[in-house]
Motif scaffolding. Structure first.
Motif, PDB file in Angstrom:
ATOM      1  N   UNK A 183       0.864  -1.403   0.024  1.00 10.31           N
ATOM      2  CA  UNK A 183       0.066   0.064   0.027  1.00 10.31           C
ATOM      3  C   UNK A 183       0.825   1.240   0.052  1.00 10.31           C
ATOM      4  N   UNK A 184       1.811   1.316   0.880  1.00 10.19           N
ATOM      5  CA  UNK A 184       2.651   2.602   0.879  1.00 10.19           C
ATOM      6  C   UNK A 184       3.437   2.742  -0.471  1.00 10.19           C
ATOM      7  N   UNK A 185       4.053   1.402  -0.956  1.00 13.93           N
ATOM      8  CA  UNK A 185       4.800   1.633  -2.066  1.00 13.93           C
ATOM      9  C   UNK A 185       3.693   1.999  -3.344  1.00 13.93           C
ATOM     10  N   UNK A 186       2.621   1.625  -3.332  1.00 16.20           N
ATOM     11  CA  UNK A 186       1.585   1.865  -4.482  1.00 16.20           C
ATOM     12  C   UNK A 186       1.327   3.570  -4.250  1.00 16.20           C
ATOM     13  N   UNK A 187       1.305   3.953  -3.113  1.00 18.45           N
ATOM     14  CA  UNK A 187       0.972   5.306  -2.872  1.00 18.45           C
ATOM     15  C   UNK A 187       2.134   6.097  -3.515  1.00 18.45           C
ATOM     16  N   UNK A 188       3.340   5.813  -2.956  1.00 16.25           N
ATOM     17  CA  UNK A 188       4.469   6.477  -3.467  1.00 16.25           C
ATOM     18  C   UNK A 188       4.606   6.589  -4.707  1.00 16.25           C
ATOM     19  N   UNK A 231       3.593   9.142 -10.261  1.00 12.68           N
ATOM     20  CA  UNK A 231       3.241   9.436 -11.619  1.00 12.68           C
ATOM     21  C   UNK A 231       2.556  10.729 -11.718  1.00 12.68           C
ATOM     22  N   UNK A 232       1.707  11.215 -10.715  1.00 11.80           N
ATOM     23  CA  UNK A 232       1.047  12.463 -10.700  1.00 11.80           C
ATOM     24  C   UNK A 232       1.681  13.526 -10.893  1.00 11.80           C
ATOM     25  N   UNK A 233       3.146  13.547 -10.356  1.00 13.80           N
ATOM     26  CA  UNK A 233       4.031  14.579 -10.513  1.00 13.80           C
ATOM     27  C   UNK A 233       4.299  14.734 -11.962  1.00 13.80           C
ATOM     28  N   UNK A 234       4.567  13.444 -12.748  1.00 17.35           N
ATOM     29  CA  UNK A 234       5.087  13.399 -13.919  1.00 17.35           C
ATOM     30  C   UNK A 234       3.852  13.893 -14.813  1.00 17.35           C
ATOM     31  N   UNK A 235       2.739  13.276 -14.511  1.00 19.88           N
ATOM     32  CA  UNK A 235       1.420  13.759 -15.469  1.00 19.88           C
ATOM     33  C   UNK A 235       1.201  15.217 -15.523  1.00 19.88           C
TER      34      UNK A 235
END
Length: 331
Positions: free
Chosen positions: A28-33, A38-42
């Motif tokens: 869960x923590x890894x997916x959040x990271x 990804x949100x930053x890159x998008x």
């Protein structure tokens, strides 16, 4: 199934569920990271041209300074992209490897101690069996003589009454026989009592050894669980690190130590983070390890694909461990 076995199985099942929950938290923590990265890159793709230009310029300047010092220190033994993926999680990797080596050493030591404990328990069980047999024999002997003494007393009383034997004429002989019988019974009673105390003593020792052995087994389960956790963590989360990179990990640590003392790299890294924070990026510090993805379209697509693949893998593992917890019914 007795109570001890049931409690032991319940404890083991509980430990397994705790381990599965650790895996769930890990993924869960890894997916959040990954999602934040990804949100930053998008977000970069949606920003205004002047904002994107400012970020790209800061990323180019940081990478330019980094590459110049990196190639001087690395001597061409590893590429910058291979190094950066290791550098990104260097501390996590070092701590994890140290923990694994430490746990493996503890596991070997516990296996030896547990082997000795089992041998001691087996030997003690054999001793207890012998002592119990001796105790049974002592009790049988004592009660046999007690019954024989009682029977002899009754027979003597009947003989005196039936044949009117003058007991007073044989008072000293009768008293001597009585004292001898009492002393013999007392001796047999003390021997039987001592045998019973020996049984209790050895059973108490067996209880202590059994508790010590169960503590060792508990420690062994804990260490096995920790090792399972770290083995899977390294196998899954760091799958993108190639064998060649692992072989050069110690060399990369030395390179990293020298680069961390570079004032120019630190200065440009801070400037890049300042720009990213200015535009509210979620994980600005992570982009110190993927600077070219901020201005090179090809690297941007490759980075996005890498993050997506890593997220998909983590999601698969998350579902797997959540399913195990659900099926156990111990959530």
């Amino acid at each position: 199934m007795n109570t001890k076995q049931r409690l032991s199985e319940d404890l083991e099942n509980s430990s397994e569920i705790v381990l599965e929950k650790r895996f769930v938290t890990l993924y869960e923590n890894e997916i959040q990271e990954i999602n934040e990265q990804r949100a930053d890159l998008l977000q970069l793709m949606k920003q205004e041209p002047e904002e994107r230009m400012e970020i790209e310029d800061a990323a180019r300047q940081y990478y330019r300074v980094f590459a110049r010092e990196f190639y001087e220190v690395s001597e061409g033994r590893i590429s910058d992209e291979e190094f950066l993926t290791l550098w990104e999680r260097e501390e996590e990797l070092k701590d994890g490897l140290h923990t694994i080596h430490s746990l493996e050493g503890e596991k070997k030591q516990l296996e030896k101690e547990l082997e000795h404990a089992l041998e001691d328990e087996a030997e003690l069980e054999k001793t207890i069996g012998d002592v119990k047999e001796k105790n049974r024999n002592q009790r049988a002997l004592f009660f046999s003589f007690l019954c024989m003494g009682g029977a002899a007393l009754v027979f003597a009383a009947l003989a005196v009454i039936r044949f009117r034997i003058p007991v007073l004429q044989y008072i000293w002989q009768t008293a001597a026989i009585f004292v001898i019988v009492v002393l013999l019974l007392g001796l047999l009673y003390q021997m039987q009592k001592k045998a019973s105390e020996s049984v209790r003593l050895y059973e108490m020792m067996s209880g202590h050894k059994n508790s010590a052995r169960r503590r060792l087994e508990g420690d062994q389960r804990r260490i096995a669980g920790d090792l399972k956790f770290y083995y899977e963590k390294f196998e899954v989360l760091f799958r993108y690190i190639s064998q060649e990179q692992w072989k050069l990990f110690e060399f990369c640590v030395k390179v990293s130590a020298r680069l961390r003392f570079s004032g120019e790299i630190s200065k440009e890294a801070e400037e890049l983070k300042r720009v990213l924070k200015k535009y509210h990026w979620k994980k600005p510090e992570n982009w110190m390890y993927y600077p070219r993805a901020l201005y090179d379209p090809g690297k941007k697509s490759a980075c996005l694909e890498l993050l997506t693949d890593r997220r998909n893998l983590c999601e698969q593992m998350l579902v797997k461990h959540e399913k195990i917890i659900d099926e156990s019914g111990l959530d």
